[in-house]
Design a protein around this motif. Structure first.
Motif, mmCIF file in Angstrom:
data_model
loop_
_atom_site.group_PDB
_atom_site.id
_atom_site.type_symbol
_atom_site.label_atom_id
_atom_site.label_comp_id
_atom_site.label_asym_id
_atom_site.label_seq_id
_atom_site.Cartn_x
_atom_site.Cartn_y
_atom_site.Cartn_z
ATOM 1 N N VAL A 49 0.836 -1.203 0.000
ATOM 2 C CA VAL A 49 0.000 0.000 0.000
ATOM 3 C C VAL A 49 0.869 1.251 0.000
ATOM 4 O O VAL A 49 0.593 2.241 -0.700
ATOM 5 N N ALA A 50 1.971 1.203 0.784
ATOM 6 C CA ALA A 50 2.857 2.362 0.840
ATOM 7 C C ALA A 50 3.599 2.573 -0.476
ATOM 8 O O ALA A 50 3.878 3.708 -0.875
ATOM 9 N N LEU A 51 3.919 1.479 -1.175
ATOM 10 C CA LEU A 51 4.686 1.591 -2.424
ATOM 11 C C LEU A 51 3.814 1.858 -3.657
ATOM 12 O O LEU A 51 4.345 2.210 -4.712
ATOM 13 N N TYR A 52 2.472 1.667 -3.520
ATOM 14 C CA TYR A 52 1.597 1.785 -4.700
ATOM 15 C C TYR A 52 1.698 3.149 -5.377
ATOM 16 O O TYR A 52 1.807 3.224 -6.612
ATOM 17 N N PRO A 53 1.636 4.282 -4.587
ATOM 18 C CA PRO A 53 1.763 5.578 -5.274
ATOM 19 C C PRO A 53 3.077 5.725 -6.042
ATOM 20 O O PRO A 53 3.084 6.274 -7.158
ATOM 21 N N VAL A 58 5.942 5.774 -11.189
ATOM 22 C CA VAL A 58 6.971 5.234 -12.088
ATOM 23 C C VAL A 58 6.348 4.708 -13.381
ATOM 24 O O VAL A 58 6.922 4.847 -14.468
ATOM 25 N N MET A 59 5.152 4.088 -13.309
ATOM 26 C CA MET A 59 4.504 3.513 -14.480
ATOM 27 C C MET A 59 3.717 4.517 -15.304
ATOM 28 O O MET A 59 3.259 4.195 -16.399
ATOM 29 N N LEU A 64 1.053 6.460 -20.173
ATOM 30 C CA LEU A 64 0.714 7.578 -21.056
ATOM 31 C C LEU A 64 1.100 7.268 -22.496
ATOM 32 O O LEU A 64 0.318 7.511 -23.431
ATOM 33 N N VAL A 65 2.300 6.712 -22.672
ATOM 34 C CA VAL A 65 2.732 6.349 -24.025
ATOM 35 C C VAL A 65 1.811 5.288 -24.613
ATOM 36 O O VAL A 65 1.422 5.338 -25.787
#
Length: 294
Positions: A49-53, A58-59, A64-65
């Motif tokens: 949960v802490a790493l999701y943002p 990063v993704m 977007l591409v």
């Protein structure tokens, strides 16, 4: 005097090998415990949960591409499908037009075959290749010539009546002057009373004229003129034109009738050329001329 201790920076701890072994043992213990009792599941969830943002951040460039590529691909697909639909629509319209044209041509050919039953001469079906652009003459060029038995002087007809007359031939083509051409003259007669006349190509576009009439000649608007058969080139009884107006000049004693042809060469591509005996008709004309001069 108090002895000074070793500075913290230079204190020696456990050897690196010992620490490595301890860490490996600790990792194996955690793996075994987690696999057996799932003890680290809450910690894993909290960490995820802490790493999701950060993962989403990063993704984000990749997403977007990807989205831009999907938009571009979708736009290209829609454009190509639209072009294919437009092409199909145009092709279907052309097929429909071609089918309608073929149906009209078939109907006209059937009418032409019906005309052959009413004339005694053999006939050749010809098709228009092109219409010469000339402001002073009105001609049609056909796709058959002397090899098909055509010769200058032969009449050209359609289901409406006389279209014109062959004036020039080559082995593969023939040129015909329309009845509205100033160089064409046809022996005719009034269908109503049999009055024999000569019809010429008119000075007005698309018209014919009957000239050198007596001012009291029995001709009136609405009369139909047909070929008289005089001269032998045009068989008798072929429709030629309808009288649209009569101009009488009592001062000169002559009258002139303006006529509209009954044939419509501008509407069709196929016509009949009647294979009359041109040489015989020319011989008869020369005999008449020589007899008249004697």
């Amino acid at each position: 005097m108090q002895r000074q201790g070793t500075p913290p920076l230079f204190r020696r701890g456990p050897p690196a090998e010992v620490r490595l072994v301890v860490l490996v043992v600790l990792a194996l213990a955690l793996i075994i415990m987690d696999s057996q009792w799932r003890m680290l599941e809450p910690a894993r969830r909290a960490m995820s949960v802490a790493l999701y943002p950060f993962q989403r951040a990063v993704m984000a460039p990749r997403d977007l591409v990807q989205q831009v590529n999907e938009w571009v691909n979708a736009a290209n697909l829609i454009r190509s499908e639209n072009e294919a639909l437009q092409r199909q629509r145009i092709e279907l319209a052309q097929v429909a037009t071609h089918a309608a044209q073929l149906a009209a041509e078939n109907a006209q050919l059937r009418r032409l075959l019906g005309v052959t039953d009413t004339v005694a001469q053999s006939a050749v079906v010809v098709e228009v290749m092109y219409e010469p652009t000339n402001a002073f003459t009105q001609r049609l060029v056909f796709n058959k010539g002397s090899k098909a038995g055509l010769a200058p002087g032969m009449p050209v007809i359609d289901e409406g009546g006389v279209v014109g007359q062959i004036v020039r031939v080559t082995p593969m083509t023939a040129e015909a002057a329309l009845v509205t051409d100033e160089q064409v003259s046809i022996p005719v007669q009034l269908l109503r009373n049999g009055l024999r006349l000569i019809a010429f190509g008119g000075n007005s576009p698309g018209k014919m004229e009957v000239r050198y009439l007596a001012a009291n000649a029995d001709i009136k608007e609405g009369d139909t003129i047909v070929t008289s058969g005089v001269g032998g080139l045009f068989p008798a009884g072929l429709p030629v034109a309808k009288v649209t107006s009569v101009e009488r000049d009592t001062a000169s004693g002559f009258a002139r009738a303006v006529c509209e042809p009954l044939a419509h060469p501008e509407r069709y591509r196929h016509f009949l050329v009647l294979q009359v005996d041109v040489a015989r008709a020319e011989s008869n004309r020369q005999e008449v001329d020589s007899g008249g001069s004697d």
